[in-house]
Structures are given as structure tokens and as C-alpha cells.
Design a protein around this motif. Sequence first.
Motif, PDB file in Angstrom:
ATOM      1  N   UNK A  86      33.625  65.850  26.841  1.00  0.00           N
ATOM      2  CA  UNK A  86      34.803  65.957  25.971  1.00  0.00           C
ATOM      3  C   UNK A  86      35.906  65.003  26.428  1.00  0.00           C
ATOM      4  N   UNK A  87      36.069  64.881  27.730  1.00  0.00           N
ATOM      5  CA  UNK A  87      37.092  63.988  28.264  1.00  0.00           C
ATOM      6  C   UNK A  87      36.811  62.543  27.856  1.00  0.00           C
ATOM      7  N   UNK A  88      35.549  62.145  27.928  1.00  0.00           N
ATOM      8  CA  UNK A  88      35.178  60.775  27.540  1.00  0.00           C
ATOM      9  C   UNK A  88      35.518  60.534  26.076  1.00  0.00           C
ATOM     10  N   UNK A  89      35.279  61.531  25.215  1.00  0.00           N
ATOM     11  CA  UNK A  89      35.500  61.362  23.777  1.00  0.00           C
ATOM     12  C   UNK A  89      36.970  61.207  23.421  1.00  0.00           C
ATOM     13  N   UNK A  90      37.863  61.600  24.330  1.00  0.00           N
ATOM     14  CA  UNK A  90      39.297  61.451  24.052  1.00  0.00           C
ATOM     15  C   UNK A  90      39.801  60.048  24.364  1.00  0.00           C
ATOM     16  N   UNK A  91      38.971  59.253  25.023  1.00  0.00           N
ATOM     17  CA  UNK A  91      39.419  57.927  25.444  1.00  0.00           C
ATOM     18  C   UNK A  91      38.917  56.801  24.550  1.00  0.00           C
ATOM     19  N   UNK A  92      37.888  57.073  23.729  1.00  0.00           N
ATOM     20  CA  UNK A  92      37.360  56.025  22.856  1.00  0.00           C
ATOM     21  C   UNK A  92      36.481  56.628  21.776  1.00  0.00           C
ATOM     22  N   UNK A  93      36.153  55.835  20.768  1.00  0.00           N
ATOM     23  CA  UNK A  93      35.206  56.278  19.752  1.00  0.00           C
ATOM     24  C   UNK A  93      33.826  56.322  20.389  1.00  0.00           C
ATOM     25  N   UNK A  94      33.071  57.390  20.087  1.00  0.00           N
ATOM     26  CA  UNK A  94      31.794  57.588  20.774  1.00  0.00           C
ATOM     27  C   UNK A  94      30.668  57.947  19.815  1.00  0.00           C
ATOM     28  N   UNK A  95      29.461  57.595  20.235  1.00  0.00           N
ATOM     29  CA  UNK A  95      28.237  58.141  19.663  1.00  0.00           C
ATOM     30  C   UNK A  95      27.608  58.934  20.793  1.00  0.00           C
ATOM     31  N   UNK A  96      27.491  60.240  20.602  1.00  0.00           N
ATOM     32  CA  UNK A  96      27.004  61.115  21.668  1.00  0.00           C
ATOM     33  C   UNK A  96      25.794  61.893  21.161  1.00  0.00           C
ATOM     34  N   UNK A  97      24.711  61.869  21.922  1.00  0.00           N
ATOM     35  CA  UNK A  97      23.534  62.609  21.491  1.00  0.00           C
ATOM     36  C   UNK A  97      23.141  63.659  22.521  1.00  0.00           C
ATOM     37  N   UNK A  98      22.522  64.733  22.026  1.00  0.00           N
ATOM     38  CA  UNK A  98      22.117  65.809  22.911  1.00  0.00           C
ATOM     39  C   UNK A  98      21.542  66.967  22.140  1.00  0.00           C
ATOM     40  N   UNK A  99      21.780  68.185  22.644  1.00  0.00           N
ATOM     41  CA  UNK A  99      21.264  69.392  21.999  1.00  0.00           C
ATOM     42  C   UNK A  99      22.379  70.194  21.306  1.00  0.00           C
ATOM     43  N   UNK A 100      23.595  70.101  21.840  1.00  0.00           N
ATOM     44  CA  UNK A 100      24.677  70.950  21.325  1.00  0.00           C
ATOM     45  C   UNK A 100      25.967  70.170  21.096  1.00  0.00           C
ATOM     46  N   UNK A 101      25.849  68.893  20.758  1.00  0.00           N
ATOM     47  CA  UNK A 101      27.046  68.065  20.610  1.00  0.00           C
ATOM     48  C   UNK A 101      27.863  68.524  19.404  1.00  0.00           C
ATOM     49  N   UNK A 102      27.209  68.671  18.253  1.00  0.00           N
ATOM     50  CA  UNK A 102      27.942  69.045  17.045  1.00  0.00           C
ATOM     51  C   UNK A 102      28.367  70.487  16.989  1.00  0.00           C
ATOM     52  N   UNK A 103      27.718  71.349  17.779  1.00  0.00           N
ATOM     53  CA  UNK A 103      28.047  72.772  17.760  1.00  0.00           C
ATOM     54  C   UNK A 103      29.005  73.189  18.863  1.00  0.00           C
ATOM     55  N   UNK A 104      28.903  72.547  20.026  1.00  0.00           N
ATOM     56  CA  UNK A 104      29.677  73.006  21.189  1.00  0.00           C
ATOM     57  C   UNK A 104      30.551  71.922  21.802  1.00  0.00           C
ATOM     58  N   UNK A 105      29.962  70.766  22.088  1.00  0.00           N
ATOM     59  CA  UNK A 105      30.706  69.723  22.808  1.00  0.00           C
ATOM     60  C   UNK A 105      31.782  69.110  21.937  1.00  0.00           C
ATOM     61  N   UNK A 106      31.389  68.663  20.738  1.00  0.00           N
ATOM     62  CA  UNK A 106      32.342  68.024  19.815  1.00  0.00           C
ATOM     63  C   UNK A 106      32.262  68.700  18.449  1.00  0.00           C
ATOM     64  N   UNK A 107      32.701  69.952  18.351  1.00  0.00           N
ATOM     65  CA  UNK A 107      32.591  70.673  17.075  1.00  0.00           C
ATOM     66  C   UNK A 107      33.414  70.056  15.952  1.00  0.00           C
ATOM     67  N   UNK A 108      34.383  69.215  16.295  1.00  0.00           N
ATOM     68  CA  UNK A 108      35.220  68.570  15.281  1.00  0.00           C
ATOM     69  C   UNK A 108      34.818  67.120  15.034  1.00  0.00           C
TER      70      UNK A 108
END
Length: 217
Positions: free
Chosen positions: A108-130
Motif C-alpha cells: 500500500x505504501x508503494x502505491x501512494x508514491x506512484x502509479x502501479x500495476x500490482x498482481x497477486x491474490x487479494x490486490x483488488x479485494x484487500x490491498x488496493x480495494x479502491x
Amino acid sequence: MSHISIAIDGPAAAGKSTIAKRVAKKLEYLYIDTGAMYRAVTLYVLEHGDDIIQNISNHVHITFGINDEVYLNDKDVSAEIRSPEVTNNVSRVAAIGEVRTYLVDMQREISTTSSVVMDGRDIGTTVLPDAEVKIFMQASPKVRAERRLLEETARGNDIDLETLTAEIIRRDEIDSTREISPLVQADDAVLLDTSHLSIEEAEAKIIQLVKDKLEVQ
């Protein structure tokens, strides 16, 4: 909109990392391989024992190189984290609350510093719900096993398709039923089945989704 987040979720070997990396490069966004982060922690746990998990933040520091190298405590472990032993233990370690809390905070901290493409298991549900764009990528277990077989063969690992298929189904079960942040499709995520898509086709579909939603030119 200062920073844009693209969340790509899905089961093992659905093509998330390969395609997410290409999308990030195309859009000139930062690519974050969360799976590699969990693999790095798993490697450390396998080497030092489960007892270190209680104070994971004091033991593990993860960074990425300019060519997507993964550094664990300043050591390049890009190859080691792809070993069969790590692969077979990463779902277990990733299900531990202390591990998830530590890495989710970092992501989450990384996503506040730049535009990101993040992949995983729970990115859209938990890590970056917005996240502005959410994609749930899937493929049949057989197709995923065939893809993983090519990767393992290229790394020099001797493993058969039947074993890989069984391991993938086992990981799906663990990831989908774990108590903390299970693998599920976010309500607002677009489903993308890559079973019969080439890497280029999957990339193009995601780029178009981003353009449609964000008017990225």
C-alpha cells in the motif's frame, strides 16, 4: 488523479506476472510483483524457521532491481524464490497473518508514491480495494500446469505435468479457503480468462480496459 492503481488478481500460473509486467511497461507504471514478495518471505522462513515470523519486519527487507530482480536483505534471490520448495510452501506462509500484514502495508505504501500495476491474490479485494482498474485473471488448471511446466523445464527442474497439475489444484484450494484475504474475484473486477489467449492478446485486452476506464491514450 495523481496516481493510478491497476489490480490484477488470479490463481497460480494464470499469467498474471508476465502480463502485468508488460502492461506496466506499456503504460510506464511501476510493476509490483507481490507474489515475489511472498516467495522471498517464504525463502527466508524455510532457511531460518517459522519462529522468525513473529518479528518478520525485523528480519526481512525486500526491494526490486531495475530489471525486476528481487532482493532479500540486499541479496539477489530472483532464482532461488522460484525453486519447487518455495513454490510448494508459499501458500502456507502467505496465509499467516503477520506475513500478510507486513507485506500488505508495504504494498500500500508503494502505491501512494506512484502509479502501479500490482498482481497477486487479494490486490483488488484487500490491498488496493479502491484501485481504479481491477482484473481477475483465470485459466483452467490444465493450461496453467502446461505453462508452469515450460517455466520449470527452462529453469532445469525435472517435474511432470501430472504433478504440476496436482500442485496447482492444491494451491488453489489453500488460496481460496484461507481465513485471511482468500483468493476471490472482487465485485467490481473484470473477469479475463486467458486459457486460449496469447500473452499479446491478454495484454491488449487489459490495455483497452484501462483506456476505456481511464481514457489513457
